[in-house]
Write an enzyme that holds these catalytic residues in place. Structure first.
Site, mmCIF file in Angstrom:
data_model
loop_
_atom_site.group_PDB
_atom_site.id
_atom_site.type_symbol
_atom_site.label_atom_id
_atom_site.label_comp_id
_atom_site.label_asym_id
_atom_site.label_seq_id
_atom_site.Cartn_x
_atom_site.Cartn_y
_atom_site.Cartn_z
ATOM 1 N N HIS A 117 -25.208 17.973 24.709
ATOM 2 C CA HIS A 117 -24.810 17.656 23.454
ATOM 3 C C HIS A 117 -23.547 18.262 23.344
ATOM 4 O O HIS A 117 -23.153 19.300 23.302
ATOM 5 C CB HIS A 117 -25.806 18.734 22.372
ATOM 6 C CG HIS A 117 -25.845 17.852 20.802
ATOM 7 N ND1 HIS A 117 -26.434 18.939 19.839
ATOM 8 C CD2 HIS A 117 -25.564 16.730 20.429
ATOM 9 C CE1 HIS A 117 -26.235 17.914 18.754
ATOM 10 N NE2 HIS A 117 -25.841 16.843 19.080
ATOM 11 N N ASP A 176 -26.130 19.336 15.303
ATOM 12 C CA ASP A 176 -26.800 18.602 14.416
ATOM 13 C C ASP A 176 -27.331 19.436 13.176
ATOM 14 O O ASP A 176 -27.902 20.407 13.420
ATOM 15 C CB ASP A 176 -28.139 17.934 14.957
ATOM 16 C CG ASP A 176 -28.009 17.145 15.832
ATOM 17 O OD1 ASP A 176 -26.938 16.421 15.835
ATOM 18 O OD2 ASP A 176 -28.800 16.723 16.960
ATOM 19 N N HIS A 187 -30.240 12.730 10.092
ATOM 20 C CA HIS A 187 -29.611 14.252 10.320
ATOM 21 C C HIS A 187 -27.910 13.911 10.396
ATOM 22 O O HIS A 187 -27.521 12.791 10.368
ATOM 23 C CB HIS A 187 -29.901 15.031 11.707
ATOM 24 C CG HIS A 187 -29.382 14.394 12.880
ATOM 25 N ND1 HIS A 187 -30.188 13.501 13.690
ATOM 26 C CD2 HIS A 187 -28.567 14.551 13.658
ATOM 27 C CE1 HIS A 187 -29.495 13.152 14.880
ATOM 28 N NE2 HIS A 187 -28.495 13.808 14.715
ATOM 29 N N HIS A 205 -24.768 14.473 12.636
ATOM 30 C CA HIS A 205 -24.044 15.130 13.916
ATOM 31 C C HIS A 205 -22.636 15.510 13.581
ATOM 32 O O HIS A 205 -21.927 14.432 13.158
ATOM 33 C CB HIS A 205 -24.230 13.707 15.019
ATOM 34 C CG HIS A 205 -23.242 14.335 16.216
ATOM 35 N ND1 HIS A 205 -24.036 15.120 16.965
ATOM 36 C CD2 HIS A 205 -22.162 13.940 16.524
ATOM 37 C CE1 HIS A 205 -23.166 15.202 18.161
ATOM 38 N NE2 HIS A 205 -21.845 14.604 17.783
#
Length: 260
Positions: free
Chosen positions: A153, A157, A232, A234
């Site tokens: 990642h 998030d 969500h 990011h």
């Protein structure tokens, strides 16, 4: 033998009364400030001298003062006039000084207000906030998994239902606004400190390229566009606008005073 008295114009004129003649003499001498006794020798032994009253001569008594007393009065009047002028000048000077002091105080107060306002605005513009108010990080930085093409990642998030307001974390200029591939609808902002922030998977974008933004300003709404499994936000912090220049976004926000 009988004698007769002449009549008509040939009558002998009568002599002026002594009292009237005396009054005229006094009046004549009064103009020189000297009063004398005028009496013919023939009259002096005959009857006493009678001084005329003021109302008889129709003259007003005059008091004469010396030059030294007049000079003293003139000097006193001049001194009083000068003192009055000096007092008036001092009063005007005091009023002018008070006016200038009040004007200077007002000007200083205005400058202080403006300085405080500029400082408050500077602090506001230099402040940072969370991209979603009251949210939390649901997926951390560098988390691993097949869902990410890089194998980990590149951001964090933030938990958010679709349509939640997303805000700029600080002051900057929008450099990208629109579709961003796997990131869906996105916004990338160049911050005032030279770093970049990215906001991905938006359901809608509310800013355009070149627009100036400030901390807390709404830039879009969260959603589930792009490569996602659910709604969500990011969020990334970068050293450049390009993918792969990411830095720890949580540490980035905390270094700017944001409590995450």
């Amino acid at each position: 033998m009988a004698f007769t008295r002449a009549t008509g114009k040939h009558r002998r004129p009568r002599r002026m009364p002594r009292g009237t003649a005396r009054a005229a003499g006094v009046a004549a001498l009064a103009t020189t400030g000297v009063v004398g006794t005028v009496a013919a020798p023939a009259f002096a032994a005959a009857e006493p001298v009678v001084e005329p009253a003021v109302e008889q001569t129709a003259l007003t008594p005059v008091v004469t003062i010396g030059d030294s007393v007049a000079d003293q009065i003139d000097a006193q009047a001049a001194a009083q006039k000068q003192a009055a002028e000096e007092a008036a000048a001092e009063r005007r000077a005091a009023e002018e000084a008070a006016r200038k002091k009040a004007a200077a105080a007002a000007e200083k107060a205005r400058e202080d207000r403006e300085r405080a306002a500029r400082e408050a605005e500077r602090e506001r513009l230099n402040a940072f906030v969370s991209p979603i108010a009251g949210s939390y990080v649901s997926t951390g930085y560098k988390a691993g998994g097949a869902v990410w093409s890089s194998g980990s990642h590149t951001g964090v998030d933030f938990h958010a239902a679709s349509g939640t307001p997303v805000q700029a974390v600080g002051t900057g200029t929008v450099v990208e606004a629109g579709w961003g591939g796997a990131y869906g609808n996105q916004v990338v902002i160049r911050m005032n400190d030279g770093t970049y922030t990215q906001y991905g998977h938006l359901s809608s974008v509310g800013v355009s390229v070149g627009q100036k933004v400030t901390p807390g300003q709404r830039i879009g709404l969260s959603g589930a566009t792009g490569n996602v499994t659910g709604p969500h936000l990011h969020f990334e912090a970068r050293t450049s606008p390009e993918y792969g220049s990411d830095i720890d976004p949580v540490a980035y926000l905390r270094s700017h005073g944001v409590n995450i």
